[in-house]
Structure formats: C-alpha cells, structure tokens
Scaffold this active site. Structure first.
Site, PDB file in Angstrom:
ATOM      1  N   ASP A  52       0.932  -1.153  -0.007  1.00 64.81           N
ATOM      2  CA  ASP A  52       0.226  -0.009  -0.099  1.00 64.81           C
ATOM      3  C   ASP A  52       1.065   1.347   0.062  1.00 64.81           C
ATOM      4  OD1 ASP A  52      -2.964   1.145   0.615  1.00 64.81           O
ATOM      5  OD2 ASP A  52      -1.619   2.106   2.070  1.00 64.81           O
ATOM      6  N   TYR A  57       3.420   9.497   0.098  1.00 66.31           N
ATOM      7  CA  TYR A  57       4.346   8.832   0.786  1.00 66.31           C
ATOM      8  C   TYR A  57       5.836   8.854   0.216  1.00 66.31           C
ATOM      9  CZ  TYR A  57       0.451   6.297   2.729  1.00 66.31           C
ATOM     10  OH  TYR A  57      -1.056   5.967   3.443  1.00 66.31           O
ATOM     11  N   LYS A  86      -2.213   6.038  -4.181  1.00 70.77           N
ATOM     12  CA  LYS A  86      -3.713   6.929  -3.925  1.00 70.77           C
ATOM     13  C   LYS A  86      -3.142   8.554  -4.561  1.00 70.77           C
ATOM     14  CE  LYS A  86      -3.554   4.798   0.503  1.00 70.77           C
ATOM     15  NZ  LYS A  86      -2.115   4.495   0.912  1.00 70.77           N
ATOM     16  N   HIS A 118      -7.173   9.965  -2.093  1.00 70.72           N
ATOM     17  CA  HIS A 118      -6.576   9.517  -0.447  1.00 70.72           C
ATOM     18  C   HIS A 118      -7.327  10.265   0.480  1.00 70.72           C
ATOM     19  CE1 HIS A 118      -2.280   9.047   1.486  1.00 70.72           C
ATOM     20  NE2 HIS A 118      -3.387   8.860   2.395  1.00 70.72           N
TER      21      HIS A 118
END
Ligand code: NAP
Length: 292
Positions: A52, A57, A86, A118
């Site tokens: 994920d 990130y 996302k 997200h």
C-alpha cells in the site's frame, strides 16, 4: 480478465470480479530505496502479496523498483502482487488525471491494481469549502477514465464518511471497489462498515495497530498472553475475523514476518468481544467528518 490468484495469500473478491489479498504491507514512512527494498524483500519472503503506497508517501518509484528487482528472487511475476497507490489531496479536481498518470509512471509496473482518492478534501481549501464536492467528482471521473483504459484495475476511496460515500454512489459510473479507513478496536466504524456491505464496497483497515500505540493496551496484552500470540497479531486477527483486509506497516524484517502469521489461529468469540467493546471513537490519524 481472469481473477488473479495471489497463490500464497488469502484474498477477498472485489466488486470488479478481481481478487485482493487480505494482508498487505503498509508503506507510510518507508523512504529511500534501501529501506523500501529491505521491507519489500522481507514481506515477499513472509508471503505478503499486497503493498500500500500513495503519492504523498513519496515512495512509489522506490516500491516499483524494489518489486521489479525482487519478484524474480521469489519466482513471482507482476501478476502475483497487488499494488495500491493514492491520489494526493493537492491533486484533487482538475489535476487528478495528470497526477494519477504520474503515480502510474512512477510505479512503472504496467498497471496499478488499486488507486484511491486519498482524502475527501482538497489541500489548500478550508475543510468546509463548497468546492470540495466538485473536486472529488472531477477526480473520480478521471479515475473512471483510467480504469476504462486498464491502467487502474480497481478504483476506490479513502477516509470518506458515510455522507461522502452516499454522494459518490449516487453519481458514479463505476462504483468504488474499496473504502480504506482507520479501523481498530477503539474505532469500529459500524455505520461505514454496514454502508460498504450494502453497496458491495470492500471495507479495508488502515492503522490496525493504532500506529503502534495499541500494542501496549492492557486488554491487547492480556488477550495476546492468553492465546500465546503477539498484540499485533491479535489486532490484525480481530480485523481479519470480521472479513476486513489489513495493511500493517513495519520497517523491521522480523516484525514484518510475525505480523504475517495471522491465518493459523482464531480468536474466541469472548476475545473478539473484549476487543470490540473498546470502541470509543479514538483516532490515531486525521478526522474527515468536517470535510464538505
Ligand atoms: P500501523 O500499521 O497501525 O502501525 C505501524 C507502527 O507500528 C510502526 O511504528 C511500526 O514500527 C510499529 N509496528 C508494526 N508492527 C509491530 C510489531 N509487531 N511490534 C511492535 N511494533 C510494530 O500504522 P500506519 O502506518 O498508520 O498504518 C498502516 C498503513 O496503512 C500505512 O503504512 C499506510 O500504508 C496505510 N495508511 C493509510 C492511510 C490513509 O489515509 N489511507 C492513513 C494511515 C495509514 P516499525 O516500522 O519500527 O516496526
């Protein structure tokens, strides 16, 4: 398209007819090729077949690179893993198409298995801003288009409230396959869970370990001691036993391995109840309830 088997990992069937592994590795805060590579190596070795990520990130490129390098080591191919990413809140609305394509090219894995919006809001707008719903709708239309092209095999949302879900279900051409939200014994989200069931949307947990903070909860420690498991395994099992897929994050190979040992034991009804009664609406992540 035939459903992917993800041979060694138990799966849930999504409303697209495709399968998603019940266990995935969370990658928030995994940064830099060395750390991502080490975690992905340990995870593939331990049987994880889902990962994920997210644009925010900042590890999509590293994740793609690590997988391309490591899959052959385990005799695996692209089809054996399920990759989520996302759309970042800064890219809601008119930038969504370009941003999703950027995620797709950063990962560089031919297709993304699951791409989520997200967050229901748009970065830079006040949470109650009336432009938020329009931006969400525009983002969703872009995801639908890329889904149609096969670049995003499943599309979904994250951090949506019941109101956001109802609005999306009324207006979408393609229904979301997944809703990913915070879920653990202190935040059981019963309304969202039953809404997902009603709509045929897979309800997926994030922060199952409360970002690590639930691991020292006295009830968790007691249940773990009684069934000779770790508190993390108990928390993950509690979700899995309700049919909820989980995404524990760890950067530590030993913990990555131990967190995967959750399919060979069952929590008793009493232990399940002891955990479920801890629901007090506590969040370790952010709260989307004020987003218009
Ligand atoms: P989490 O998985 O609840 O907890 C991770 C923390 O627990 C880390 O500090 C980790 O430290 C520690 N940990 C993991 N296993 C452990 C074990 N067996 N024993 C002791 N400590 C352990 O937290 P999370 O990262 O918030 O959530 C998981 C994933 O969900 C994220 O990585 C991300 O992929 C996703 N997520 C999505 C959203 C969203 O808005 N959609 C929000 C939050 C999270 P070490 O790394 O040192 O092991």
């Amino acid at each position: 398209m035939s459903p992917t088997p993800f041979s060694s990992s138990p799966c849930v069937a999504l409303n697209t007819g495709l399968q998603m592994p019940l266990l995935g590795l969370g990658t928030y805060k995994l940064c830099g090729l060395q750390d991502v590579y080490r975690a992905v190596d340990a995870a593939l070795c331990a049987g994880y077949r889902a990962f994920d990520s997210a644009a925010v990130y900042r590890n999509e490129a590293e994740l793609g690179k690590a997988l391309r390098a490591l899959l052959p080591k385990y005799g695996l191919t692209r089809e054996d893993v399920f990759i989520t990413s996302k759309l970042g809140p800064k890219d809601q609305g008119e930038k969504a198409m370009e941003a999703a394509l950027h995620s797709w090219s950063q990962l560089d894995l031919d297709y993304i298995d699951l791409y989520l919006i997200h967050w229901p809001g748009t970065q830079g707008l006040p949470v109650g801003d009336e432009r938020n719903p329009g931006n969400r709708a525009q983002s969703w239309a872009s995801l639908e288009e890329l889904h149609g092209q096969g670049k995003l095999r499943n599309i979904g949302v994250s951090n949506y409230t019941p109101a956001h879900m109802r609005a999306l279900m009324q207006s979408c051409k393609v229904p979301p396959a997944v809703l990913q939200v915070e879920f653990h014994p202190r935040l059981c989200q019963p309304e969202l869970m039953s809404l997902c069931k009603q709509y045929g949307v897979c309800f997926q947990a994030y922060s199952s370990l409360g970002k690590g903070e639930l691991l020292s909860d006295p009830v968790m420690l007691d249940v773990a001691k009684n069934c000779e498991r770790t508190p993390a395994q108990v928390l993950l099992r509690w979700a899995l036993q309700q049919g909820v897929p989980v995404l524990p994050k760890s950067s530590n190979p030993e913990r990555i391995q131990r967190n995967a040992e959750v399919f060979d034991f069952t929590l008793s009804e009493t232990d399940m109840d002891r955990l479920s009664v801890l629901d007090c609406g506590q969040r370790f992540c952010w709260d989307p309830s004020e987003v218009a």
